[in-house]
Design a protein around this motif. Structure first.
Motif, mmCIF file in Angstrom:
data_model
loop_
_atom_site.group_PDB
_atom_site.id
_atom_site.type_symbol
_atom_site.label_atom_id
_atom_site.label_comp_id
_atom_site.label_asym_id
_atom_site.label_seq_id
_atom_site.Cartn_x
_atom_site.Cartn_y
_atom_site.Cartn_z
ATOM 1 N N LYS A 61 0.780 -1.160 -0.061
ATOM 2 C CA LYS A 61 -0.011 0.139 0.007
ATOM 3 C C LYS A 61 0.809 1.403 -0.029
ATOM 4 C CE LYS A 61 -3.990 2.265 2.258
ATOM 5 N NZ LYS A 61 -5.049 1.832 3.203
ATOM 6 N N TYR A 62 1.906 1.333 0.505
ATOM 7 C CA TYR A 62 2.719 2.272 0.971
ATOM 8 C C TYR A 62 4.015 2.629 0.276
ATOM 9 C CZ TYR A 62 -0.783 3.468 4.438
ATOM 10 O OH TYR A 62 -2.294 3.570 5.077
ATOM 11 N N LYS A 63 4.463 1.285 -0.368
ATOM 12 C CA LYS A 63 5.732 1.314 -1.229
ATOM 13 C C LYS A 63 6.977 1.769 -0.362
ATOM 14 C CE LYS A 63 2.880 0.401 -4.506
ATOM 15 N NZ LYS A 63 2.474 -0.791 -4.854
ATOM 16 N N LEU A 64 7.088 1.184 0.757
ATOM 17 C CA LEU A 64 8.177 1.518 1.672
ATOM 18 C C LEU A 64 9.567 0.800 1.007
ATOM 19 C CD1 LEU A 64 6.265 0.760 5.064
ATOM 20 C CD2 LEU A 64 6.564 3.150 3.929
ATOM 21 N N LEU A 65 9.563 -0.163 0.875
ATOM 22 C CA LEU A 65 10.714 -0.915 0.591
ATOM 23 C C LEU A 65 11.340 -1.091 -1.078
ATOM 24 C CD1 LEU A 65 9.840 -4.131 2.836
ATOM 25 C CD2 LEU A 65 11.296 -2.275 3.515
ATOM 26 N N LYS A 66 12.327 -0.592 -1.054
ATOM 27 C CA LYS A 66 13.044 -0.610 -2.533
ATOM 28 C C LYS A 66 14.378 -1.064 -2.885
ATOM 29 C CE LYS A 66 10.420 3.870 -3.009
ATOM 30 N NZ LYS A 66 9.863 3.896 -1.675
ATOM 31 N N PRO A 67 14.798 -1.386 -3.976
ATOM 32 C CA PRO A 67 16.051 -1.709 -4.134
ATOM 33 C C PRO A 67 17.259 -0.944 -3.573
ATOM 34 C CG PRO A 67 14.680 -2.400 -5.984
ATOM 35 C CD PRO A 67 13.764 -1.521 -5.040
ATOM 36 N N GLY A 68 18.265 -1.599 -2.926
ATOM 37 C CA GLY A 68 19.500 -0.798 -2.400
ATOM 38 C C GLY A 68 19.374 -0.162 -1.278
ATOM 39 N N GLN A 69 18.042 -0.118 -0.326
ATOM 40 C CA GLN A 69 17.877 0.622 0.766
ATOM 41 C C GLN A 69 18.607 -0.005 1.809
ATOM 42 O OE1 GLN A 69 13.639 0.370 1.187
ATOM 43 N NE2 GLN A 69 13.496 2.619 0.695
ATOM 44 N N ARG A 70 18.625 0.648 3.004
ATOM 45 C CA ARG A 70 19.518 0.011 4.338
ATOM 46 C C ARG A 70 18.359 0.088 5.056
ATOM 47 N NH1 ARG A 70 23.628 4.046 3.142
ATOM 48 N NH2 ARG A 70 25.777 2.996 2.687
ATOM 49 N N ILE A 71 17.879 -1.060 5.812
ATOM 50 C CA ILE A 71 16.783 -1.191 6.681
ATOM 51 C C ILE A 71 17.285 -1.852 7.965
ATOM 52 C CG2 ILE A 71 14.550 -2.366 7.073
ATOM 53 C CD1 ILE A 71 14.490 -0.077 4.792
ATOM 54 N N VAL A 72 16.578 -1.560 9.019
ATOM 55 C CA VAL A 72 16.663 -2.051 10.401
ATOM 56 C C VAL A 72 15.664 -2.704 10.828
ATOM 57 C CG1 VAL A 72 17.566 -1.715 12.854
ATOM 58 C CG2 VAL A 72 18.522 -0.408 10.759
#
Length: 231
Positions: A61-72
């Motif tokens: 719904k909100y398109k948060l996760l994208k290629p190349g990101q840094r996520i914790v």
């Protein structure tokens, strides 16, 4: 005991035969698991937990996760959210980074850098910052404190974890980053949300379909972090 599609009658028979060995609370938990379609789907789709579908729905719904990101990923065990993040970020291609933490050990997940440590330990924030290798694009927290059975005490523990997660997000997020946190309705939740509104452009309350209807659990998604001095 195994659960899966098409075996409901057999699983129910096993449950009834062993019911006398269980406490009422554990029996209720088992019944809920056996009848939970998201548990069945998680096994079928290869996800570590039903919680994966909460993140899938929110991200779609909100398109948060994208290629190349840094996520914790805070409170990562057993790893459902980390699995989704690693896939969305393109970790199989060496893109992005996922740093995860939990008190409990988890089976290794390709593309996820995991540490078994209490997030509330003094050393945890700096270790996570080193693992992520730079400002984060998102901090996700599905942490939940062990329950005591005392409703007010349990709620305060949840709020305490959420406050610590928010403070960490302020320290590590790049400008425009997002913060996703599990909360429970009532009490000091409104105060925490007000704090988030000062730091982020938009704050939303979300109740994913995979959250059980009888649970007071909700997720708060804050997007558009106004800081950006993390390093």
């Amino acid at each position: 005991m195994k659960t899966g599609g098409g075996r409901g009658d057999r699983d129910l028979g096993v449950r009834l035969k062993t019911a006398h060995r269980r406490t009422p609370s554990s029996q209720r938990w088992l019944e809920r698991q056996l009848n939970d379609p998201f548990v069945v789907r998680a096994k079928r789709d290869g996800y570590r937990s039903r919680a994966a579908y909460k993140l899938i729905e929110i991200d779609e719904k909100y398109k948060l996760l994208k290629p190349g990101q840094r996520i914790v990923d805070l409170g990562a065990a057993p790893g459902g959210w980390s699995q989704i993040a690693a896939k969305k970020l393109g970790r199989e291609k060496g893109e992005g980074a996922v740093a995860a933490i939990d008190l409990l050990e988890i089976e290794p997940i390709p593309g996820v850098d995991f540490i078994a440590l209490d997030f509330m330990h003094d050393s945890a924030p700096e270790k996570l910052k080193a693992m992520i290798g730079g400002p984060a694009d998102g901090v996700m927290s599905d942490m939940a404190a062990n329950t005591t059975g005392h409703k007010k005490t349990d709620h305060l523990r949840i709020i305490g974890l959420a406050e610590a997660a928010l403070q960490f997000a302020r320290e590590v997020l790049a400008q425009g980053g997002f913060f996703l946190v599990k909360l429970f309705q009532g009490g000091d939740t409104a105060t925490l949300v007000t704090e988030m509104k000062r730091d982020f452009a938009q704050v939303r309350h979300i109740k994913p379909a995979a959250s059980r209807a009888d649970s007071s659990e909700l997720y708060v998604l804050a997007t558009g972090f106004r800081g950006g001095d993390a390093s």
